[in-house]
Design a protein around this motif. Structure first.
Motif, PDB file in Angstrom:
ATOM      1  N   ALA A 148       4.542  10.318  10.996  1.00 54.38           N
ATOM      2  CA  ALA A 148       3.693  10.710   9.871  1.00 54.38           C
ATOM      3  C   ALA A 148       3.958   9.879   8.624  1.00 54.38           C
ATOM      4  O   ALA A 148       3.065   9.683   7.798  1.00 54.38           O
ATOM      5  N   THR A 149       5.178   9.384   8.471  1.00 52.16           N
ATOM      6  CA  THR A 149       5.519   8.625   7.268  1.00 52.16           C
ATOM      7  C   THR A 149       5.930   7.190   7.575  1.00 52.16           C
ATOM      8  O   THR A 149       6.052   6.365   6.670  1.00 52.16           O
ATOM      9  N   THR A 202       2.818   2.024  11.768  1.00 51.70           N
ATOM     10  CA  THR A 202       3.019   1.371  10.485  1.00 51.70           C
ATOM     11  C   THR A 202       2.218   2.108   9.418  1.00 51.70           C
ATOM     12  O   THR A 202       1.013   2.348   9.593  1.00 51.70           O
ATOM     13  N   THR A 203       2.882   2.477   8.331  1.00 50.78           N
ATOM     14  CA  THR A 203       2.202   3.140   7.228  1.00 50.78           C
ATOM     15  C   THR A 203       2.032   2.164   6.074  1.00 50.78           C
ATOM     16  O   THR A 203       2.922   1.355   5.782  1.00 50.78           O
ATOM     17  N   LEU A 204       0.873   2.250   5.429  1.00 51.96           N
ATOM     18  CA  LEU A 204       0.519   1.336   4.352  1.00 51.96           C
ATOM     19  C   LEU A 204       0.088   2.128   3.131  1.00 51.96           C
ATOM     20  O   LEU A 204      -0.586   3.153   3.251  1.00 51.96           O
ATOM     21  N   GLY A 250      -2.921   9.510   5.758  1.00 46.38           N
ATOM     22  CA  GLY A 250      -1.762  10.384   5.762  1.00 46.38           C
ATOM     23  C   GLY A 250      -2.175  11.842   5.659  1.00 46.38           C
ATOM     24  O   GLY A 250      -3.307  12.165   5.279  1.00 46.38           O
ATOM     25  N   GLY A 251      -1.264  12.723   5.995  1.00 46.86           N
ATOM     26  CA  GLY A 251      -1.554  14.142   5.944  1.00 46.86           C
ATOM     27  C   GLY A 251      -1.334  14.711   4.555  1.00 46.86           C
ATOM     28  O   GLY A 251      -0.510  14.216   3.787  1.00 46.86           O
ATOM     29  N   GLU A 301      -3.110   8.215  -0.596  1.00 45.10           N
ATOM     30  CA  GLU A 301      -2.439   6.930  -0.804  1.00 45.10           C
ATOM     31  C   GLU A 301      -1.913   6.259   0.455  1.00 45.10           C
ATOM     32  O   GLU A 301      -1.512   5.104   0.403  1.00 45.10           O
ATOM     33  N   MET A 302      -1.901   6.947   1.601  1.00 46.37           N
ATOM     34  CA  MET A 302      -1.289   6.364   2.795  1.00 46.37           C
ATOM     35  C   MET A 302      -2.278   6.193   3.931  1.00 46.37           C
ATOM     36  O   MET A 302      -3.082   7.078   4.233  1.00 46.37           O
ATOM     37  N   ILE A 303      -2.169   5.035   4.592  1.00 46.15           N
ATOM     38  CA  ILE A 303      -2.893   4.754   5.833  1.00 46.15           C
ATOM     39  C   ILE A 303      -1.862   4.604   6.950  1.00 46.15           C
ATOM     40  O   ILE A 303      -0.829   3.967   6.759  1.00 46.15           O
ATOM     41  N   ARG A 304      -2.167   5.183   8.097  1.00 47.65           N
ATOM     42  CA  ARG A 304      -1.309   5.008   9.271  1.00 47.65           C
ATOM     43  C   ARG A 304      -2.039   4.162  10.308  1.00 47.65           C
ATOM     44  O   ARG A 304      -3.176   4.449  10.675  1.00 47.65           O
TER      45      ARG A 304
END
Length: 368
Positions: free
Chosen positions: A118-119, A282-284, A311-312, A318-321
């Motif tokens: 998730a992160t 990979t998180t961006l 992201g959840g 702010e997050m892309i997985r």
């Protein structure tokens, strides 16, 4: 009308046991391995409820959302819980764990997530395991996301309860999962009056009725299709070779990270340090003013099957997985994911360099 998934003969106890043995070999463990008939939350919760109670003092490491869940379960069991939380863009260190154990020497249970899909971070379990073993606490590990993407070695690392699931890097089914259990953990459960019994959560039921009985009679009708899918999944990993599977995931992560940096447009790795980035995903971090969930939706319009997700919760802003695991841990999927993100960023007005992203990804995956 006959369908290949229907009218199958019942799964025998021998077949069930043989699948357990193959999973144990995949985990390089001599401990008992129990395949539980449900998604990985079943053994994750069952292991905590089996070992924890009012007399337990736990160190619960939080590097993502699952660590928070484990703390809630531990408290619900009556355990005294000391949380060790670190920012989600980093990993916990063995030194931090050592300091927490020194501050609370009464701790007898440590819970940790190996890789946080998730992160996008991964924790140094081998180093942490040495610290926990020296302290003498029981060590509980969620390796659901890491198995198949990076080494998972419960025996070598001193892990007493190691839970895995097949639905991520293993490329298998979500409906069955497994846990390896050390003799110390079995003894803790047997001494725990609050450990579940005659319950779907009960590991002790599996120990007493399945393992101690010589694995000749199953507790209940197994999830046959899921078990057959798990068997096929393990066979596929054995054929490719576990080292090759983990190398493929490591390459996918390295290529995605390099490609995203070269792409531009304001994308940045969410996990700051390369060594702390999980191979499973990979998180961006999106640039200021760009909402991650909207960017992902735009990226998926042309290819909805790409393994992209926001992201959840609050991280959806702010997050892309990039979930490059299992069958998606390939150069083609990495290239397509970067191209889709680049097109979405360009649509939002950002300047991107797709050619540079492709080249950086290719150079980071030399076998392509």
């Amino acid at each position: 009308m006959t369908h290949p998934f229907l009218d199958l003969p019942p799964l025998s106890a021998d077949r069930f046991a043989s699948i357990e043995d193959r999973v144990a070999r995949l985990m390089s463990t001599e401990q008992n391995v129990v395949i539980m008939q449900g998604e990985a939350l079943l053994p994750l919760e069952g292991a905590i409820r089996g070992c924890a109670g009012p007399g337990t003092t736990a160190l619960n490491v939080i590097t993502g959302p699952y660590g928070q869940t484990f703390g809630n379960w531990l408290r619900d069991c009556g355990a005294t819980v000391h949380d060790l939380a670190v920012p989600f863009h980093t990993a916990v260190t063995a030194a931090q764990v050592r300091d927490a154990l020194a501050e609370h020497p009464e701790i007898d249970f440590v819970s940790l997530v190996h890789a946080e899909a998730a992160t996008g971070n991964t924790n140094p379990v081998e180093e942490i395991g040495a610290v926990v073993r020296e302290h003498g606490a029981l060590f509980y590990l969620d390796a659901v996301a890491s198995i198949g993407a990076e080494p998972v070695l419960p025996d070598a690392w001193g892990v007493d309860l190691c839970v895995i699931g097949a639905q991520k890097a293993m490329g298998g089914p979500a409906g069955v999962s497994a846990v390896s259990v050390s003799e110390r953990a079995w003894a803790r459960m047997a001494a725990n009056p609050g450990a579940p019994r005659r319950s779907y959560l009960s590991l002790l039921d599996w120990k007493e009725r399945w393992i101690d009985g010589g694995r000749t009679a199953l507790l209940h009708a197994p999830a046959q299709l899921e078990m057959l899918a798990l068997e096929a999944c393990v066979e596929r990993i054995e054929t490719e070779g576990l080292d090759a599977v983990t190398a493929r995931h490591r390459s996918a992560a390295t290529a995605t990270r390099a490609g995203a940096l070269a792409l531009g447009g304001g994308l940045e790795p969410f996990v700051h340090q390369d060594a702390e980035a999980a191979p499973v995903a990979t998180t961006l971090r999106t640039p200021s003013g760009v909402v991650a969930s909207e960017l992902v939706a735009a990226a998926l319009r042309a290819e909805p099957a790409l393994p992209l997700a926001a992201g959840g919760g609050a991280l959806a802003k702010e997050m892309i997985r990039v979930n490059h695991y299992g069958a998606d841990a390939t150069p083609e999927v990495v290239r397509a994911s970067l191209a889709a993100l680049g097109a979405a960023l360009r649509e939002s007005g950002a300047a991107v360099d797709l050619a540079a992203a492709r080249q950086a990804a290719a150079e980071a995956w030399p076998q392509d």
